[in-house]
Design an enzyme around this catalytic site. Structure first.
Site, PDB file in Angstrom:
ATOM      1  NE  ARG A   1      -3.741   1.962   2.729  1.00 33.07           N
ATOM      2  CZ  ARG A   1      -4.883   2.177   2.101  1.00 33.07           C
ATOM      3  NH1 ARG A   1      -5.283   1.340   1.183  1.00 33.07           N
ATOM      4  NH2 ARG A   1      -5.624   3.227   2.397  1.00 33.07           N
TER       5      ARG A   1
ATOM      6  CE  LYS B   1       1.381  -5.547   5.492  1.00 35.40           C
ATOM      7  NZ  LYS B   1       1.567  -4.276   4.756  1.00 35.40           N
TER       8      LYS B   1
ATOM      9  NE  ARG C   1      -5.409   7.787  19.932  1.00 33.60           N
ATOM     10  CZ  ARG C   1      -5.843   7.875  21.197  1.00 33.60           C
ATOM     11  NH1 ARG C   1      -4.986   8.179  22.169  1.00 33.60           N
ATOM     12  NH2 ARG C   1      -7.106   7.672  21.492  1.00 33.60           N
TER      13      ARG C   1
END
Length: 313
Positions: free
Chosen positions: A112, A171, A311
């Site tokens: 991305r 990830k 966050r």
């Protein structure tokens, strides 16, 4: 009948060049001789083992898919710049038969926002599926593909909106979708879905490690007992089949059938998030069109694109 072509292993092509010589393909792709190169003398055993595994997975996938998609080609190349870039080149050149292209190694893979995704032999699965697609609505395609791939891998795999595969907040892989318009009389668009999945947990370069989501690999998840073993051969077959089915289903029915599956694996559900414009809030699932729903101080906001980061609490 499927034709198996024993292709020489090419050296890495220069950026923007094609490396379409196929090693396992239903119909051999036509590749100019100027794009074929001899194998480098230092090609190692890991390359050969990964290539053999991908060949076997490609054969199994083609045998499984040929009755449903008789025009499908399943191809393997030893090295390439980017599987997505190669299929986009083909689509723009008018080569629009359905195809799955996998590579042992790629040196200019992209994620991305153009972030690099480098694939080393055996360390990750890198594949792209290209086909003409004409859904009633394109919204949420990456979510639908993500659900299909995550369900194929196992229940421990989560989905981070809009296009990442996560395991334990790290990830595991990603999905990159690109499209191109086609000249009349072809309806629909040429659609390329690129998928990268780590088998081994990669090390991030220092300049990325401080800001990127920490990576994970299938082998680490397997050692934890949370995922089954995923040898490269079986991984290619399973992920390729899931992607082909997801694209066909999305073209018929859109995103709606995939929404419950996404909700069950939504890694951001209930998490504090920060949007690319600095807005903070709490993620509360996805909307019917695939937008991320975020509760903010000024009310609920539907986010259709842009970066969303978890966050720290």
């Amino acid at each position: 009948m499927k034709q198996v072509v024993a292709a020489p292993q090419p050296s890495l092509p220069p950026e923007g060049a094609s490396a379409a010589t196929t090693a396992a393909v239903r119909q051999p792709a036509a590749v100019p001789d100027t794009q074929r190169n001899d194998a480098p003398a230092h090609a190692g055993a890991s390359d050969a083992a990964a290539l053999a595994a991908l060949h076997a997975g490609a054969e199994a996938l083609w045998q499984r898919a040929v009755l449903t998609w008789p025009a499908l080609s399943v191809e393997v190349v030893p090295r390439i710049d980017s599987t997505n870039a190669e299929l986009m080149r083909r689509g723009r050149a008018g080569q629009t038969d359905p195809v799955l292209l996998a590579a042992v190694a790629q040196n200019a893979g992209r994620g991305r926002a153009g972030r690099p995704w480098v694939t080393v032999p055996g360390g990750a699965l890198a594949l792209s599926v290209g086909r003409v697609l004409e859904p009633p609505d394109w919204s949420g395609l990456s979510l639908a593909v993500g659900v299909a791939v995550a369900e194929a891998l196992g229940p421990a795999v989560q989905l981070k909106w809009p296009n990442d595969l996560w395991w334990r907040g790290r990830k595991l892989g990603g999905i990159l979708i690109e499209t191109a318009s086609l000249p009349p009389p072809v309806s629909g668009r040429w659609c390329v879905v690129g998928i990268g999945i780590n088998r081994c947990t990669p090390s991030l370069p220092p300049e990325l490690a401080a800001h990127a989501v920490p990576p994970a690999g299938l082998e680490e998840a397997q050692r934890s007992g949370e995922l089954p073993p995923w040898p490269l051969q079986r991984l290619l077959e399973a992920v390729g089949w899931a992607t082909l089915q997801a694209l066909a289903a999305f073209e018929r029915e859109g995103l709606a059938p995939s929404l419950p599956g996404f909700a069950a694996r939504d890694a951001l559900q209930g998490q504090p998030v920060r949007l690319s414009d600095g807005t903070v809030g709490c993620a509360c699932g996805v909307a019917p069109d695939g937008s991320l729903r975020v509760h903010t101080a000024s009310g609920e906001r539907w986010v259709q694109q842009g970066e969303v980061s978890v966050r720290p609490c």
